[in-house]
Design a protein around this motif. Structure first.
Motif, PDB file in Angstrom:
ATOM      1  N   VAL A 112       0.755  -1.217   0.417  1.00 49.10           N
ATOM      2  CA  VAL A 112      -0.403   0.326   0.073  1.00 49.10           C
ATOM      3  C   VAL A 112       1.372   1.535  -0.479  1.00 49.10           C
ATOM      4  O   VAL A 112       0.621   2.189  -0.850  1.00 49.10           O
ATOM      5  CB  VAL A 112      -0.903  -0.449   1.029  1.00 49.10           C
ATOM      6  CG1 VAL A 112      -2.022   1.791   1.475  1.00 49.10           C
ATOM      7  CG2 VAL A 112      -1.835  -1.146   0.584  1.00 49.10           C
ATOM      8  N   MET A 113       2.042   1.287   1.044  1.00 48.88           N
ATOM      9  CA  MET A 113       2.635   2.780   1.016  1.00 48.88           C
ATOM     10  C   MET A 113       3.424   2.560  -0.634  1.00 48.88           C
ATOM     11  O   MET A 113       3.618   3.921  -0.892  1.00 48.88           O
ATOM     12  CB  MET A 113       3.662   2.217   2.314  1.00 48.88           C
ATOM     13  CG  MET A 113       2.758   2.582   3.395  1.00 48.88           C
ATOM     14  SD  MET A 113       4.389   2.170   4.557  1.00 48.88           S
ATOM     15  CE  MET A 113       5.667   3.594   4.377  1.00 48.88           C
ATOM     16  N   ASN A 114       4.008   1.766  -1.048  1.00 50.39           N
ATOM     17  CA  ASN A 114       5.018   1.544  -2.431  1.00 50.39           C
ATOM     18  C   ASN A 114       3.996   2.264  -3.344  1.00 50.39           C
ATOM     19  O   ASN A 114       3.875   3.059  -4.072  1.00 50.39           O
ATOM     20  CB  ASN A 114       5.244   0.415  -2.763  1.00 50.39           C
ATOM     21  CG  ASN A 114       6.287  -0.210  -2.256  1.00 50.39           C
ATOM     22  OD1 ASN A 114       6.586   0.763  -1.439  1.00 50.39           O
ATOM     23  ND2 ASN A 114       6.127  -1.489  -1.956  1.00 50.39           N
ATOM     24  N   GLU A 115       2.256   1.580  -3.290  1.00 48.84           N
ATOM     25  CA  GLU A 115       1.484   2.495  -4.110  1.00 48.84           C
ATOM     26  C   GLU A 115       0.472   3.909  -4.215  1.00 48.84           C
ATOM     27  O   GLU A 115       1.131   4.445  -5.386  1.00 48.84           O
ATOM     28  CB  GLU A 115      -0.159   1.781  -4.013  1.00 48.84           C
ATOM     29  CG  GLU A 115       0.050   0.606  -5.069  1.00 48.84           C
ATOM     30  CD  GLU A 115       0.293   0.695  -6.538  1.00 48.84           C
ATOM     31  OE1 GLU A 115       0.162   1.509  -7.042  1.00 48.84           O
ATOM     32  OE2 GLU A 115       0.749  -0.304  -6.751  1.00 48.84           O
ATOM     33  N   LEU A 116       0.933   4.469  -2.532  1.00 45.73           N
ATOM     34  CA  LEU A 116       0.599   5.647  -2.045  1.00 45.73           C
ATOM     35  C   LEU A 116       1.534   6.892  -2.808  1.00 45.73           C
ATOM     36  O   LEU A 116       1.884   7.685  -2.617  1.00 45.73           O
ATOM     37  CB  LEU A 116      -0.001   5.821  -1.102  1.00 45.73           C
ATOM     38  CG  LEU A 116      -1.448   4.971  -0.303  1.00 45.73           C
ATOM     39  CD1 LEU A 116      -1.469   5.416   0.947  1.00 45.73           C
ATOM     40  CD2 LEU A 116      -1.970   5.833  -1.343  1.00 45.73           C
ATOM     41  N   LYS A 117       3.427   5.684  -2.503  1.00 44.78           N
ATOM     42  CA  LYS A 117       4.483   7.096  -3.156  1.00 44.78           C
ATOM     43  C   LYS A 117       3.941   7.708  -4.005  1.00 44.78           C
ATOM     44  O   LYS A 117       4.111   8.544  -4.590  1.00 44.78           O
ATOM     45  CB  LYS A 117       5.337   5.856  -2.864  1.00 44.78           C
ATOM     46  CG  LYS A 117       6.717   6.750  -2.644  1.00 44.78           C
ATOM     47  CD  LYS A 117       7.637   5.959  -2.692  1.00 44.78           C
ATOM     48  CE  LYS A 117       8.202   5.817  -1.469  1.00 44.78           C
ATOM     49  NZ  LYS A 117       9.865   5.104  -1.177  1.00 44.78           N
ATOM     50  N   GLN A 118       3.509   6.585  -5.168  1.00 48.79           N
ATOM     51  CA  GLN A 118       3.194   7.002  -6.131  1.00 48.79           C
ATOM     52  C   GLN A 118       2.158   7.811  -7.147  1.00 48.79           C
ATOM     53  O   GLN A 118       2.150   8.534  -7.396  1.00 48.79           O
ATOM     54  CB  GLN A 118       3.325   6.105  -7.232  1.00 48.79           C
ATOM     55  CG  GLN A 118       4.661   5.359  -7.398  1.00 48.79           C
ATOM     56  CD  GLN A 118       4.707   3.900  -8.422  1.00 48.79           C
ATOM     57  OE1 GLN A 118       4.766   4.279  -9.131  1.00 48.79           O
ATOM     58  NE2 GLN A 118       5.741   2.564  -7.848  1.00 48.79           N
ATOM     59  N   LEU A 119       1.088   7.985  -5.734  1.00 46.22           N
ATOM     60  CA  LEU A 119      -0.032   8.370  -6.095  1.00 46.22           C
ATOM     61  C   LEU A 119       0.201   9.910  -5.350  1.00 46.22           C
ATOM     62  O   LEU A 119      -0.773  10.504  -6.074  1.00 46.22           O
ATOM     63  CB  LEU A 119      -1.214   7.324  -5.441  1.00 46.22           C
ATOM     64  CG  LEU A 119      -1.809   6.162  -6.541  1.00 46.22           C
ATOM     65  CD1 LEU A 119      -2.964   5.864  -6.050  1.00 46.22           C
ATOM     66  CD2 LEU A 119      -1.895   6.058  -8.105  1.00 46.22           C
ATOM     67  N   ASP A 120       0.015   9.961  -4.632  1.00 45.69           N
ATOM     68  CA  ASP A 120       0.019  11.294  -3.327  1.00 45.69           C
ATOM     69  C   ASP A 120       0.872  11.386  -2.173  1.00 45.69           C
ATOM     70  O   ASP A 120       0.863  10.356  -2.046  1.00 45.69           O
ATOM     71  CB  ASP A 120      -1.289  11.250  -3.748  1.00 45.69           C
ATOM     72  CG  ASP A 120      -2.008  12.675  -3.001  1.00 45.69           C
ATOM     73  OD1 ASP A 120      -2.076  13.179  -3.692  1.00 45.69           O
ATOM     74  OD2 ASP A 120      -1.473  12.897  -1.742  1.00 45.69           O
ATOM     75  N   GLN A 121       1.741  12.132  -2.566  1.00 45.28           N
ATOM     76  CA  GLN A 121       3.011  12.497  -0.940  1.00 45.28           C
ATOM     77  C   GLN A 121       2.329  12.301  -0.070  1.00 45.28           C
ATOM     78  O   GLN A 121       2.542  11.505   1.017  1.00 45.28           O
ATOM     79  CB  GLN A 121       3.772  13.599  -1.611  1.00 45.28           C
ATOM     80  CG  GLN A 121       4.792  13.049  -2.686  1.00 45.28           C
ATOM     81  CD  GLN A 121       5.541  14.584  -2.826  1.00 45.28           C
ATOM     82  OE1 GLN A 121       5.258  15.889  -2.519  1.00 45.28           O
ATOM     83  NE2 GLN A 121       6.140  14.448  -4.307  1.00 45.28           N
ATOM     84  N   VAL A 122       0.826  13.329   0.244  1.00 44.97           N
ATOM     85  CA  VAL A 122       0.260  13.746   1.270  1.00 44.97           C
ATOM     86  C   VAL A 122      -0.531  12.073   1.881  1.00 44.97           C
ATOM     87  O   VAL A 122      -0.307  11.649   3.017  1.00 44.97           O
ATOM     88  CB  VAL A 122      -1.035  14.876   0.776  1.00 44.97           C
ATOM     89  CG1 VAL A 122      -2.007  15.110   2.672  1.00 44.97           C
ATOM     90  CG2 VAL A 122       0.320  16.245   0.707  1.00 44.97           C
ATOM     91  N   ALA A 123      -1.111  11.977   0.868  1.00 49.80           N
ATOM     92  CA  ALA A 123      -2.078  10.605   1.028  1.00 49.80           C
ATOM     93  C   ALA A 123      -0.222   9.269   2.323  1.00 49.80           C
ATOM     94  O   ALA A 123      -0.986   8.686   2.777  1.00 49.80           O
ATOM     95  CB  ALA A 123      -2.418   9.683  -0.369  1.00 49.80           C
ATOM     96  N   TYR A 124       0.778   9.287   1.330  1.00 51.11           N
ATOM     97  CA  TYR A 124       2.000   8.739   1.730  1.00 51.11           C
ATOM     98  C   TYR A 124       2.019   8.834   3.248  1.00 51.11           C
ATOM     99  O   TYR A 124       1.957   7.519   4.184  1.00 51.11           O
ATOM    100  CB  TYR A 124       2.706   8.445   0.867  1.00 51.11           C
ATOM    101  CG  TYR A 124       4.607   7.986   0.930  1.00 51.11           C
ATOM    102  CD1 TYR A 124       4.176   6.177   1.214  1.00 51.11           C
ATOM    103  CD2 TYR A 124       4.791   8.236   1.902  1.00 51.11           C
ATOM    104  CE1 TYR A 124       5.616   5.975   2.039  1.00 51.11           C
ATOM    105  CE2 TYR A 124       5.527   7.662   2.631  1.00 51.11           C
ATOM    106  CZ  TYR A 124       6.218   6.430   2.089  1.00 51.11           C
ATOM    107  OH  TYR A 124       7.332   5.727   3.004  1.00 51.11           O
ATOM    108  N   VAL A 125       2.666  10.111   3.262  1.00 55.62           N
ATOM    109  CA  VAL A 125       2.695  10.382   4.941  1.00 55.62           C
ATOM    110  C   VAL A 125       1.555   9.838   5.621  1.00 55.62           C
ATOM    111  O   VAL A 125       1.128   9.502   6.867  1.00 55.62           O
ATOM    112  CB  VAL A 125       3.305  11.827   4.681  1.00 55.62           C
ATOM    113  CG1 VAL A 125       3.317  12.052   5.790  1.00 55.62           C
ATOM    114  CG2 VAL A 125       4.605  12.487   4.160  1.00 55.62           C
ATOM    115  N   ARG A 126      -0.129   9.728   5.713  1.00 50.75           N
ATOM    116  CA  ARG A 126      -0.779   9.828   5.868  1.00 50.75           C
ATOM    117  C   ARG A 126      -1.442   8.289   6.769  1.00 50.75           C
ATOM    118  O   ARG A 126      -0.892   7.947   7.916  1.00 50.75           O
ATOM    119  CB  ARG A 126      -2.404  10.318   5.504  1.00 50.75           C
ATOM    120  CG  ARG A 126      -2.619  11.321   5.483  1.00 50.75           C
ATOM    121  CD  ARG A 126      -3.831  11.742   4.963  1.00 50.75           C
ATOM    122  NE  ARG A 126      -4.724  13.434   4.494  1.00 50.75           N
ATOM    123  CZ  ARG A 126      -5.618  13.845   4.114  1.00 50.75           C
ATOM    124  NH1 ARG A 126      -6.446  12.498   2.793  1.00 50.75           N
ATOM    125  NH2 ARG A 126      -5.860  14.740   3.843  1.00 50.75           N
TER     126      ARG A 126
END
Length: 165
Positions: A112-126
């Protein structure tokens, strides 16, 4: 195929049709013993690995939970539903292709973190803040540094640094 009427094991396929979605085959059959007709449906059954939680309990993989986690992290972020669904599909495909019959929640969290890292920086940190149970600001700083490391984007697009999807 066993006849549902007389339990005879020999039936004849009279007609086969693929569903509009292409994921099901409908077959009309005739029993060679009682001559009655019935319909069967064939679907692909994919076995997702069981999920092993941190406390050691095992639960069935639930794609709705995966999507809800991503959706929560992406709440009020400019990422399209299509990109979200593609991310969920990539994670599920990864899990289907692992040889193990069980997968840890930690492994799923990393996917999930790998996907979020590519989708949206704020979502990744959240997501990282909850997933890794951040206790202080230093952990947020480390997550931001980790997020800033270059990542090979998936085909289909990564949101740019401005947040546009």
């Amino acid at each position: 195929m066993k006849c549902p009427f007389c339990s005879h094991h020999d039936t004849q396929v009279m007609d086969s049709r693929v569903s509009e979605e292409g994921d099901t085959i409908r077959r009309r059959r005739r029993c060679l013993s009682c001559d009655r007709r019935f319909t069967t449906y064939e679907r692909i059954e994919l076995a997702m690995p069981a999920v092993v939680k941190r406390n050691g309990t095992r639960v069935e993989f639930d794609p709705a939970k995966l999507q809800a986690s991503l959706r929560l992290a992406l709440r009020k972020r400019p990422v399209s539903t299509e990109l979200l669904e593609r991310a969920v599909a990539r994670i599920q495909e990864t899990l289907l292709n692992i040889p193990e019959k069980e997968v840890s929640t930690d492994h799923i969290g990393e996917l999930v973190m790998n996907e979020l890292k590519q989708l949206d920086q704020v979502a990744y940190v959240r997501f990282a803040s909850v997933y890794k149970s951040f206790q202080d600001i230093e952990e947020f700083v480390n997550a931001i540094k980790e997020m800033q490391k270059p990542v090979k984007p998936h085909n289909g697009g990564r949101a740019d640094s401005s947040g546009a999807a």
